[in-house]
Design an enzyme around this catalytic site. Structure first.
Site, short mmCIF file in Angstrom:
data_model
loop_
_atom_site.label_atom_id
_atom_site.label_comp_id
_atom_site.label_asym_id
_atom_site.label_seq_id
_atom_site.Cartn_x
_atom_site.Cartn_y
_atom_site.Cartn_z
N ASP A 454 0.81 -1.22 0.00
CA ASP A 454 0.00 0.00 0.00
C ASP A 454 0.85 1.27 0.00
OD1 ASP A 454 0.75 -0.51 2.61
OD2 ASP A 454 -1.17 -0.04 3.49
C1 LAN Z 1 3.76 -0.65 10.06
C2 LAN Z 1 3.50 0.75 9.71
C3 LAN Z 1 2.88 0.96 8.37
C4 LAN Z 1 1.95 -0.15 7.98
C5 LAN Z 1 0.97 0.22 6.84
C6 LAN Z 1 1.65 0.75 5.60
C7 LAN Z 1 0.02 1.32 7.32
C8 LAN Z 1 0.15 -1.01 6.54
O1 LAN Z 1 -0.87 -0.72 5.66
C9 LAN Z 1 1.04 -2.17 6.15
C10 LAN Z 1 1.98 -2.55 7.30
C11 LAN Z 1 2.84 -1.40 7.80
C12 LAN Z 1 4.01 -1.23 6.84
C13 LAN Z 1 3.45 -1.68 9.18
C14 LAN Z 1 3.84 -3.06 9.57
C15 LAN Z 1 4.28 -3.29 11.02
C16 LAN Z 1 5.06 -2.13 11.59
C17 LAN Z 1 6.32 -1.93 10.79
C18 LAN Z 1 4.15 -0.90 11.49
C19 LAN Z 1 2.87 -1.02 12.23
C20 LAN Z 1 4.96 0.12 12.25
C21 LAN Z 1 5.62 -0.66 13.40
C22 LAN Z 1 5.42 -2.17 13.10
C23 LAN Z 1 6.64 -3.01 13.54
C24 LAN Z 1 6.32 -4.48 13.40
C25 LAN Z 1 7.03 -2.65 14.97
C26 LAN Z 1 8.08 -3.50 15.58
C27 LAN Z 1 7.48 -4.59 16.36
C28 LAN Z 1 7.60 -5.88 16.10
C29 LAN Z 1 6.55 -6.79 16.55
C30 LAN Z 1 8.75 -6.44 15.37
#
Ligand code: LAN
Length: 721
Positions: A454
């Site tokens: 996305d």
């Molecule tokens: C994010 C942030 C952005 C998010 C969107 C683009 C909004 C979504 O549509 C797809 C997934 C994604 C890229 C995403 C995946 C997981 C993330 C990276 C996070 C929520 C931000 C932080 C999270 C990450 C896993 C945090 C670290 C924690 C762990 C459990 C490893």
């Protein structure tokens, strides 16, 4: 006086704050780092920007505007404020906080790698953690969550490592809360891991993370390359450190922590018997019986039969994969959990003077963010590309792109996206199991370099829309647009839906091996209505401009996406949102997907049910408000603090997309949004907006601008101002 010691004669009082007027955010082509200016000369040479002030909660001094009478007035007022927050590189920035388990991992890593922590950072991290304590003195998994053993044990430890005295009132209270939960031995796997690295726990308390899993052949259904990328990239360094059972040499502070973190005498604890002792509030996702059996074998049998050559081979291969991750991201790494862990591995493996250690030391700063409460660690190294793409779209939706007032801002934003498009795949793509990424955009910046379905889609939409607007430059030629679409077309799951970083590579049954306790849905990729919609709408827009490019494939791709969107709807009309809270966030996207192929309230059962679900949850004041608990429990739960601007915007956008026939509920929602707008055009921060892995919330501070602007703009264009 040491920076973090209490002021003389005032035991219990916090050390002073730093001077917030000296903090600056440096933005080098989307790489954000914070700097504290030491001298008056530096302060004069580098003035604080409006954005810096806004991040720090210092009054921006932006003028009061003429009160908005119509939706478009409100959009313009909002934009007049928001455009002042644009950074010179063309993007927007903001804190990306929420999770409360990130800073402690970094602080343990800094401590055990003997990394000097400058006083200004030490003080402000301390201030942030203390500011975020709950009333009971503990900390939760995220800033709005109830206290857990994970949050409390780790943040307590972090504060102590930063020099907080154990007997100041906040620490005494936190310790009492931790002890009520059973002490640090009741923390989840990740807490046990970090505390064992530090030497506050013994390694026997950590459930096994055998690096040998990385030697499994690719066809094996449980091979780590099939796991969700965040899990496998955390498991990677974790398995290496676990295999070495590396522990920081004992120091005074560790000896003290051993006394403070546990209810019982440290020496009396039978560590191996507490691998699965978890405080109930941490145990969001209890481990499966299969996993418990596997762990038992790996803990009690495997160490005795483990051939040394296999251990060596596994560690060597894991180390190679870590090096590839470091090289491909220039040591930024995928996220804030694997980054400190890779740092630690480099330190153990290559020694304190290695280039890898030096570079990691520098690059972890990309995750740190300064705000009014102190310094925190972001959930990613920012959300630069994501926020910028939405910002462009918001102005486009309001039909204001040709208004000269916003042109400079939009051209800069377009230039940013141009600069941030990833132009090449990583060289070792197949070896380190990376997804194709040529032509893609990431969530944050190009250095991090991880394409997301996305993020590619939202940026591509923004670029296409703006480049085709009269008066705007064409910065991306056709080939670059085709590269983005070629990569996007690799993202469909077998089910038809789209996932986040990669199409699903393993069975959802792998969730049986979810060992992290505190999160749900972490082992593999899933279908997401949000990601799927972004892809569908990006492909539709692309085909409008390039009708002859891969036409059949795009047609089929989209129709499979829509089948998924319809299937994913629950009988009561709701869709589950995985990245924003929760049903409101997903409804907005799913209704947009349906509308993109002409399915609206008038002709589609799915659209009708989706709208009715939203209408049923509108509050008396015209707004919507969902609690983060909806994400945990998969059922609508109202937010206790009432209507939220961002959620109201999402709901209105969903209804507008679906052409909901009655304008009245939409108008009531928009009125609420307008009523909350401040005199200078801004909206104030309300409850947290985002989520991941069902249980952890995360902030999207710029959503309070882009979504109200989008909703008001769409309305004004549809129904007149
Ligand atoms: C994010 C942030 C952005 C998010 C969107 C683009 C909004 C979504 O549509 C797809 C997934 C994604 C890229 C995403 C995946 C997981 C993330 C990276 C996070 C929520 C931000 C932080 C999270 C990450 C896993 C945090 C670290 C924690 C762990 C459990 C490893």
């Amino acid at each position: 006086m040491p920076a973090c010691a209490p002021k003389t004669g005032q035991k219990g009082q916090l050390s002073a704050k730093t001077d917030h007027s000296r903090w600056r955010m440096l933005n080098e082509r989307g790489v954000h780092t914070w700097h504290y200016l030491k001298s008056e000369e530096e302060v004069k040479a580098w003035p604080q920007t409006t954005a810096d002030k806004w991040y720090l909660g210092i009054p921006t001094g932006l003028p009061e505007l003429k009160p908005a009478k119509t939706p478009l007035d409100a959009v313009k007022n909002g934009l007049d404020f928001y455009k002042e927050l644009q950074l010179t590189a063309g993007n927007w920035g903001c804190e990306y906080g929420g999770p409360m388990f990130l800073l402690p991992g970094l602080i343990v890593t800094w401590t055990v790698t003997n990394t000097a922590i400058p006083d200004n950072i030490r003080i402000e991290i301390r201030n942030y953690i203390l500011a975020r304590a709950n009333d009971d003195g503990g900390w939760g998994l995220h800033i709005e969550g109830e206290s857990t053993a994970f949050g409390t044990a780790m943040n307590y430890t972090a504060l102590r490592l930063l020099g907080c005295d154990a007997d100041i009132p906040q620490m005494t209270k936190a310790r009492a809360t931790l002890h009520k939960m059973g002490g640090a031995k009741c923390g989840p796997h990740w807490a046990k891991f970090w505390l064992s690295v530090l030497g506050a726990c013994e390694w026997d308390i950590v459930n096994p993370c055998p690096p040998e899993l990385w030697l499994l052949p690719d066809w094996a259904p449980i091979s780590p390359w099939r796991w969700w990328i965040h899990m496998r990239q955390v498991f990677l360094p974790m398995s290496w450190v676990y295999s070495q059972r590396w522990t920081y040499p004992e120091t005074q502070i560790v000896r003290e922590l051993r006394k403070e973190l546990f209810v019982e005498d440290h020496a009396s604890i039978n560590w191996g018997s507490h691998r699965n002792t978890i405080y109930e509030k941490d145990d969001f996702n209890p481990k499966s019986c299969i996993l418990l059996v596997i762990f038992w074998i790996f803990a009690n049998v495997w160490p005795y039969i483990r051939p040394n050559f296999l251990k060596q081979r596994a560690e060597d291969w894991v180390w190679k994969l870590i090096q590839m991750e470091d090289k491909n991201t220039d040591f930024t790494n995928l996220g804030p959990v694997n980054s400190p862990m890779n740092f630690l591995v480099c330190y153990i493996k290559e020694g304190p003077d290695a280039y890898s250690v030096k570079r990691h030391r520098e690059r972890v700063h990309d995750f740190l963010w300064m705000k009014d409460e102190g310094m925190m660690m972001n959930g990613t190294n920012g959300l630069q590309a994501w926020d910028t793409a939405f910002s462009i779209q918001a102005v486009m939706d309001a039909g204001l792109a040709e208004d000269p007032k916003y042109k400079k801002m939009l051209v800069k934003a377009l230039e940013f996206l141009e600069d941030q498009q990833v132009r090449e795949n990583v060289d070792d793509q197949a070896i380190c199991y990376r997804q194709q990424r040529k032509g893609a955009w990431t969530f944050s910046n190009k250095d991090q370099g991880y394409a997301v379905s996305d993020c590619i889609s939202e940026a591509l939409k923004a670029v296409l829309l703006l480049q085709r607007t009269p008066g705007y430059p064409i910065l991306l030629d056709d080939q670059r647009i085709f590269d983005a679409v070629d990569t996007l077309l690799t993202y469909q799951n077998a089910s038809g839906g789209c996932a986040s970083y990669e199409p699903q590579r393993g069975s959802e049954k792998l969730e049986l091996l979810n060992a992290a306790e505190v999160f749900g849905h972490i082992m593999v990729e899933y279908d997401y209505p949000e990601c799927t919609t972004a892809v569908v709408t990006a492909l539709s827009l692309f085909s409008k401009y390039y009708p002859d490019y891969r036409t059949q494939e795009i047609h089929l791709f989209k129709s499979r996406c829509l089948d998924y969107i319809r299937r994913a709807q629950y009988p009561d009309g709701r869709w589950y949102g995985s990245w924003g809270i929760c049903f409101t966030y997903a409804a907005q996207f799913a209704l947009e997907s349906l509308a993109s192929i002409g399915e609206t309230y008038a002709n589609s059962e799915h659209s009708r049910k989706g709208c009715d679900y939203l209408i049923a949850h509108q509050r008396a004041d015209g707004g919507w408000s969902e609690s983060y608990k909806s994400c945990e429990q998969n059922t609508w739960i109202d937010h206790p603090s009432g209507s939220q601007v961002v959620m109201t915007a999402w709901a209105c956008m969903g209804l507008l997309e679906a052409h909901y026939p009655d304008r009245e509920p939409i108008e009531r929602g928009l009125k609420l949004i307008m009523g909350r707008q401040q005199k200078n055009g801004e909206w104030k921060q309300e409850a947290i907006e985002g989520v991941f892995n069902k249980s952890c919330m995360i902030s999207y501070p710029n959503y309070k601008f882009v979504f109200p602007i989008k909703a008001l703009g769409i309305y004004a264009r549809r129904y007149g101002d």
